[in-house]
Design a protein around this motif. Sequence first.
Motif, PDB file in Angstrom:
ATOM      1  N   MET A  36       3.526  39.338  34.060  1.00 20.55           N
ATOM      2  CA  MET A  36       2.098  38.518  34.314  1.00 20.55           C
ATOM      3  C   MET A  36       1.588  40.215  35.161  1.00 20.55           C
ATOM      4  O   MET A  36       2.135  41.118  35.214  1.00 20.55           O
ATOM      5  N   ALA A  37       0.091  40.030  34.755  1.00 16.24           N
ATOM      6  CA  ALA A  37      -0.961  41.347  35.431  1.00 16.24           C
ATOM      7  C   ALA A  37      -1.647  40.939  36.172  1.00 16.24           C
ATOM      8  O   ALA A  37      -2.100  39.738  36.959  1.00 16.24           O
ATOM      9  N   LEU A  55       4.849  35.707  39.992  1.00 14.87           N
ATOM     10  CA  LEU A  55       3.858  34.615  38.842  1.00 14.87           C
ATOM     11  C   LEU A  55       2.618  34.619  38.461  1.00 14.87           C
ATOM     12  O   LEU A  55       1.374  33.994  37.908  1.00 14.87           O
ATOM     13  N   THR A  56       3.176  33.196  40.062  1.00 11.53           N
ATOM     14  CA  THR A  56       1.116  32.437  39.817  1.00 11.53           C
ATOM     15  C   THR A  56       0.651  33.674  40.020  1.00 11.53           C
ATOM     16  O   THR A  56      -0.919  32.967  39.715  1.00 11.53           O
ATOM     17  N   LYS A  57      -0.056  34.909  40.310  1.00 13.80           N
ATOM     18  CA  LYS A  57      -0.643  36.003  40.957  1.00 13.80           C
ATOM     19  C   LYS A  57      -1.625  36.172  39.642  1.00 13.80           C
ATOM     20  O   LYS A  57      -3.122  36.742  39.878  1.00 13.80           O
ATOM     21  N   GLY A  58      -0.651  35.828  38.530  1.00 14.30           N
ATOM     22  CA  GLY A  58      -1.192  36.384  37.208  1.00 14.30           C
ATOM     23  C   GLY A  58      -1.944  34.915  36.243  1.00 14.30           C
ATOM     24  O   GLY A  58      -2.755  35.387  35.488  1.00 14.30           O
ATOM     25  N   ILE A  59      -2.470  34.517  37.233  1.00 14.24           N
ATOM     26  CA  ILE A  59      -2.459  33.129  36.525  1.00 14.24           C
ATOM     27  C   ILE A  59      -2.763  32.175  37.459  1.00 14.24           C
ATOM     28  O   ILE A  59      -3.143  32.013  38.087  1.00 14.24           O
ATOM     29  N   PHE A  72      -4.294  33.357  31.819  1.00 16.54           N
ATOM     30  CA  PHE A  72      -3.104  33.895  31.587  1.00 16.54           C
ATOM     31  C   PHE A  72      -3.311  35.831  31.425  1.00 16.54           C
ATOM     32  O   PHE A  72      -4.534  36.066  30.818  1.00 16.54           O
ATOM     33  N   HIS A  73      -2.612  36.146  32.699  1.00 15.67           N
ATOM     34  CA  HIS A  73      -3.167  37.930  32.751  1.00 15.67           C
ATOM     35  C   HIS A  73      -2.022  38.485  32.282  1.00 15.67           C
ATOM     36  O   HIS A  73      -1.034  38.605  32.859  1.00 15.67           O
ATOM     37  N   VAL A  74      -1.317  38.777  31.196  1.00 18.31           N
ATOM     38  CA  VAL A  74      -0.503  39.408  30.639  1.00 18.31           C
ATOM     39  C   VAL A  74      -0.225  40.725  30.734  1.00 18.31           C
ATOM     40  O   VAL A  74      -1.045  41.884  29.725  1.00 18.31           O
ATOM     41  N   ILE A  75       1.095  41.552  30.812  1.00 18.65           N
ATOM     42  CA  ILE A  75       1.025  42.912  29.422  1.00 18.65           C
ATOM     43  C   ILE A  75       1.965  42.530  28.134  1.00 18.65           C
ATOM     44  O   ILE A  75       3.054  41.615  28.884  1.00 18.65           O
ATOM     45  N   ASN A 109      -6.057  30.627  28.151  1.00 13.76           N
ATOM     46  CA  ASN A 109      -7.311  31.498  27.320  1.00 13.76           C
ATOM     47  C   ASN A 109      -5.936  32.504  28.116  1.00 13.76           C
ATOM     48  O   ASN A 109      -5.291  32.674  29.150  1.00 13.76           O
ATOM     49  N   VAL A 110      -5.493  33.690  26.992  1.00 16.99           N
ATOM     50  CA  VAL A 110      -4.421  34.734  27.619  1.00 16.99           C
ATOM     51  C   VAL A 110      -5.665  36.221  27.228  1.00 16.99           C
ATOM     52  O   VAL A 110      -6.557  36.682  26.673  1.00 16.99           O
ATOM     53  N   PHE A 111      -5.391  36.781  28.840  1.00 16.33           N
ATOM     54  CA  PHE A 111      -6.089  38.442  28.844  1.00 16.33           C
ATOM     55  C   PHE A 111      -4.910  39.158  28.841  1.00 16.33           C
ATOM     56  O   PHE A 111      -4.254  39.328  29.504  1.00 16.33           O
ATOM     57  N   VAL A 112      -4.789  39.772  27.824  1.00 17.84           N
ATOM     58  CA  VAL A 112      -3.852  41.364  27.779  1.00 17.84           C
ATOM     59  C   VAL A 112      -4.608  41.914  28.273  1.00 17.84           C
ATOM     60  O   VAL A 112      -5.343  42.853  28.281  1.00 17.84           O
TER      61      VAL A 112
END
Length: 119
Positions: A36-37, A55-59, A72-75, A109-112
């Motif tokens: 997560m990012a 983990l929850t800070k990226g969601i 979701f903010h992911v790497i 929603n997925v934010f890369v």
Amino acid sequence: MKGIYTSKMGEVQITTDVIATYAGTTAVECFGIVGMAKVYTRDGGIARLLKKESLTKGISVHIAENEINLDFHVIVAYGVSIQAVADNLIENVRYKLEEFTGMRVNRVNVFVEGVRVID
């Protein structure tokens, strides 16, 4: 906000933190997801990889009328198909959350936010 599931035995309330933790754990198990990012705007919009405890800070979880919406903010790992990774994440999270909570997952929603080379 809480999700509420009512059965003949009573009422179950699920907080957004519980949903975010479960969703984050499911997401990092998906192929191609490094983690997560969190985007730090004070650092010029630089995304940082979060530790497993965060983990929850990226969601972001939003519940309306017992429907779950997630951001979701992911790497992702370098060299993978971002579309395939995102589709896999969406389907896995949707399936596992619906089984876990009994609520419908309306939108994922997925934010890369970054790409990372994995050894």
